[in-house]
Design an enzyme around this catalytic site. Structure first.
Site, mmCIF file in Angstrom:
data_model
loop_
_atom_site.group_PDB
_atom_site.id
_atom_site.type_symbol
_atom_site.label_atom_id
_atom_site.label_comp_id
_atom_site.label_asym_id
_atom_site.label_seq_id
_atom_site.Cartn_x
_atom_site.Cartn_y
_atom_site.Cartn_z
ATOM 1 N N CYS A 2 0.492 -1.424 0.185
ATOM 2 C CA CYS A 2 -0.234 -0.418 -0.400
ATOM 3 C C CYS A 2 0.795 1.021 0.102
ATOM 4 O O CYS A 2 1.950 1.383 0.454
ATOM 5 C CB CYS A 2 -0.595 0.085 1.377
ATOM 6 S SG CYS A 2 -1.911 -1.451 1.303
ATOM 7 N N ARG A 27 6.257 -0.932 -4.309
ATOM 8 C CA ARG A 27 5.499 -1.772 -2.982
ATOM 9 C C ARG A 27 4.637 -2.643 -3.584
ATOM 10 O O ARG A 27 4.752 -3.721 -2.452
ATOM 11 C CB ARG A 27 5.340 -0.884 -2.131
ATOM 12 C CG ARG A 27 6.442 0.226 -1.751
ATOM 13 C CD ARG A 27 5.544 1.508 -1.457
ATOM 14 N NE ARG A 27 4.715 1.254 -0.213
ATOM 15 C CZ ARG A 27 5.053 1.856 1.295
ATOM 16 N NH1 ARG A 27 6.447 1.978 1.170
ATOM 17 N NH2 ARG A 27 4.660 0.886 2.250
ATOM 18 N N TRP A 74 -3.077 -2.691 -1.582
ATOM 19 C CA TRP A 74 -2.535 -4.041 -1.739
ATOM 20 C C TRP A 74 -4.004 -5.330 -0.570
ATOM 21 O O TRP A 74 -3.824 -4.375 0.364
ATOM 22 C CB TRP A 74 -1.020 -4.485 -1.150
ATOM 23 C CG TRP A 74 -0.787 -5.633 -1.518
ATOM 24 C CD1 TRP A 74 -0.738 -6.672 -2.745
ATOM 25 C CD2 TRP A 74 -0.748 -7.160 -0.559
ATOM 26 N NE1 TRP A 74 -0.314 -7.524 -1.651
ATOM 27 C CE2 TRP A 74 -0.038 -8.497 -1.011
ATOM 28 C CE3 TRP A 74 -0.964 -6.525 1.423
ATOM 29 C CZ2 TRP A 74 0.052 -9.161 -0.276
ATOM 30 C CZ3 TRP A 74 -0.791 -8.165 1.851
ATOM 31 C CH2 TRP A 74 0.071 -9.615 0.937
ATOM 32 N N ASN A 100 -2.921 3.153 4.969
ATOM 33 C CA ASN A 100 -2.582 2.178 5.371
ATOM 34 C C ASN A 100 -2.108 1.087 6.131
ATOM 35 O O ASN A 100 -2.697 1.774 7.234
ATOM 36 C CB ASN A 100 -1.118 2.484 4.883
ATOM 37 C CG ASN A 100 -0.156 2.218 3.540
ATOM 38 O OD1 ASN A 100 -1.544 2.824 2.670
ATOM 39 N ND2 ASN A 100 0.688 3.213 3.163
ATOM 40 N N GLU A 482 17.304 -19.614 -0.091
ATOM 41 C CA GLU A 482 17.269 -17.648 -0.447
ATOM 42 C C GLU A 482 17.301 -18.245 -1.397
ATOM 43 O O GLU A 482 16.141 -17.482 -2.282
ATOM 44 C CB GLU A 482 18.034 -17.034 0.287
ATOM 45 C CG GLU A 482 18.107 -15.699 -0.453
ATOM 46 C CD GLU A 482 16.689 -14.867 -0.559
ATOM 47 O OE1 GLU A 482 17.434 -14.213 -1.269
ATOM 48 O OE2 GLU A 482 16.737 -14.920 0.010
ATOM 49 N N LYS A 604 6.005 -5.169 -1.143
ATOM 50 C CA LYS A 604 8.137 -5.055 -1.036
ATOM 51 C C LYS A 604 7.992 -4.582 -0.207
ATOM 52 O O LYS A 604 8.533 -4.876 0.820
ATOM 53 C CB LYS A 604 8.321 -3.114 -1.914
ATOM 54 C CG LYS A 604 10.174 -3.607 -1.307
ATOM 55 C CD LYS A 604 10.910 -4.177 -1.869
ATOM 56 C CE LYS A 604 12.376 -3.805 -2.005
ATOM 57 N NZ LYS A 604 12.823 -5.243 -1.947
#
Length: 609
Positions: A2, A27, A74, A100, A482, A604
């Protein structure tokens, strides 16, 4: 996750708002919208999908005005539809907000409002706040916002406008980042991320939790929830807007992968003391004596930062002899962690705004631990909340899938391990050797990046695979985790990372000719062990992609593909072995036609739990 942009001033707001939203696309989001006060009324335009969809709608009848709010959403509460997109407007059409965070008690608040006759137009928790502000509004927008927020449980970054006060912009923050930007000619901005407003001003105020900021008549003031005025420092932001440009690369992610040699130099610059076999980290200076007395370390983080923490666990225990545990931040505060005197908590977060990591850090402080931060976001909430810490100096990371932040996090952890080791049992000679090896890393990373074309060709052979297995041992076990995460994030291929020896305790059942297995196997003390694991894979028809060093016989005789990286000391190998895995994930994702920089369903900066 967001994004908020708001503007009040003397210029047309719409281009500023839309331009700010574009800066926040990295993001992650699934809908967007704007609301402006146009001729005394609130005019709102919203769209699901990318910002281009919003721009297309705005071409039809663009709202005009010099005050407005904007948002990229989001989805949390409700699907990514136009109805659920922000801004949300109150029942009387006079209040509009963007938000947010998460309102935890929205269901009970909503039920009460519905019983009072308020009609809801969305499934979101945010709409509750808009209606509450309207219920409390009596000619003073700031007071109405404060009264509404006293009823709210949860987190929020808010920007609020009212058609009854067209010269006023209100912002509020609790647990979700919000920045006030101070421009020239009485221009003011609110944003969840400095990148949204950096083209307009470099003077910002980082709001603290429970701050309410009001911009009115060309001036701003900040109060707390008790309406008492508070002072916050105005800071100059050292942020190069050009740094977020792709610089000739097709994607931000690839640009950031190739930035890693320079990032490593920046992360280490001025911090390694080769002549003393030590490291000096200015952010830890005030805690330096306390660090001598710690007897236990807890590293808490999420996602990629968690895997960096796992590498750090091996490093610190190896060099300093201090027991280390790595905890998922999302679980840390919910299991009543045992923290005794002498415990140090290290919180790792690229953005410095990760909600779970921030909550874990605060829980550690509540229980009396020294809580230090490793983060990239200068002035971020985690950086300001911690008792000290170390900045990565990695520069803006735009791609949602983290790359250069991981290598810089591991580098910082290596310097912390060196510092703690030299305080305890590490000799000068060994410390100096480690420091010298670290200074060689940028050059070695440059050599590793030359493998990109070879890895691109390799990716063509496996871009249609449905599953991958990643295996590693010791320092390279977290690299396997990872690497699998990178592939999952951007290619949408199912992938799992395991300690190589654990393969025969279950995952070996999955191996056949359709299961590519990536093995991280530099020539080290455990090389012979991992050779045995590779033979087990080959005996079952599996395809092996080996990440190794140039002295890798007999691995080169049994693996299907060999990727040779330069060699360094074992504790630093993860900084090099992770790079081919980043490139492999990237090239496979591109071949599959995916949006590499903004993969589906991801954000993100995860600023909600």
């Amino acid at each position: 996750m967001c994004g908020i942009v708001a503007y009040i001033g003397t210029n047309e707001a719409l281009p500023i708002l839309v331009g700010g939203l574009k800066k926040l696309e990295y993001r992650g989001y699934d809908s967007s919208g704007v609301a402006l006060i146009d001729n005394g009324t609130i005019k709102s335009v919203k769209a699901s999908g990318k910002i281009k969809e919003l721009e297309d709608k705005l071409k039809v009848d663009p709202p005009k005005g010099t005050v407005g709010i904007a948002h990229t959403r989001w989805a949390t509460h409700g699907a990514p539809t136009v109805e659920n997109a922000h801004p949300h407007t109150s029942y009387d059409g006079k209040i509009s907000i963007v938000h947010n965070g998460i309102i935890e008690n929205y269901a009970s608040l909503k039920a009460k409002l519905i019983s009072d006759g308020v009609k809801f137009n969305s499934e979101t928790d945010t709409e509750v706040v808009a209606h509450l502000i309207a219920r409390f509004y009596n000619g003073d927008l700031k007071t109405a916002v404060i009264k509404a927020l006293t009823l709210v449980e949860g987190t929020f970054g808010l920007a609020v406008i009212s058609s009854d006060e067209p010269g006023t912009l209100i912002g509020a923050r609790r647990g979700s980042p919000l920045i006030l930007g101070i421009g020239s000619n009485n221009d003011y901005f609110l944003a969840s991320d400095v990148s949204a407003i950096i083209n307009h001003t470099q003077k910002v105020v980082y709001l603290d939790d429970n701050d309410i900021v009001q911009v009115k008549n060309g001036c701003y003031s900040i109060v707390n929830m008790n309406s008492h005025e508070v002072q916050r420092e105005v800071k100059d932001v050292d942020f190069d807007a050009d740094a977020v440009a792709k610089g000739g690369f097709p994607h931000f992610m690839l640009k950031e992968i190739f930035e890693q040699p320079e990032v490593l130099r920046n992360t280490m610059r001025g911090r390694l003391l080769v002549a003393e076999g030590n490291a000096k980290l200015a952010g830890l200076d005030t805690n330096i004596n306390e660090l001598r007395n710690i007897n236990r370390i807890i590293i808490t983080a999420c996602g990629t930062s968690y895997y960096a923490g796992m590498v750090g666990e091996y490093m610190i225990e190896d060099l300093a002899g201090v027991p280390v545990e790595v905890e998922y931040a999302s679980e840390f505060r919910y299991r009543n962690p045992i923290i005794k005197p002498g415990t140090l908590v290290l919180a790792i977060s690229q953005s410095g705004e990760t909600a779970d990591t921030l909550a874990a850090l605060k829980e550690a402080q509540q229980k009396g631990a020294t809580a230090l931060a490793i983060c990239n976001g200068v002035g971020s909430t985690i950086a300001r909340t911690s008792d000290g810490g170390v900045y990565l100096h990695a520069g803006p990371e735009i791609g949602v899938a983290s790359t250069k932040a991981f290598t810089s996090q591991v580098t910082v952890l290596a310097m912390i391990a060196l510092l703690l080791g030299r305080q305890r049992r590490l000799s000068f000679e060994t410390g100096a050797d480690i420091a010298k090896s670290m200074l060689d890393l940028p050059q070695l990373a440059e050599q590793t990046l030359k493998l990109s074309d070879k890895i691109k060709e390799l990716a063509k052979a496996y871009s249609k695979a449905n599953n991958f297995l990643y295996l590693g041992r010791h320092f390279n076990y977290p690299v396997a985790m990872e690497g699998a995460l990178k592939l999952k994030e951007i290619s949408y291929i199912h992938a799992e990372g395991y300690p190589a020896a654990e393969m025969k305790h279950g995952p070996i059942a999955l191996i056949d000719e359709n299961m590519p297995v990536v093995v991280i196997a530099p020539k080290d003390a455990l090389f012979d062990k991992i050779i045995s694991n590779v033979r087990e894979i080959k005996a079952r028809g599996g395809k092996v992609i080996a990440i190794t060093t140039d002295d890798c016989s007999p691995l080169d005789e049994i693996a299907d593909h060999i990727i040779v990286v330069p060699k360094t000391i074992p504790m630093l190998m993860p900084i090099l072995t992770c790079i081919p895995l980043q490139l492999l994930a990237y090239h496979i994702a591109v071949l599959r036609g995916n949006d590499v920089d903004q993969p589906r369903n991801l954000a993100k900066s995860v600023t909600v739990e």
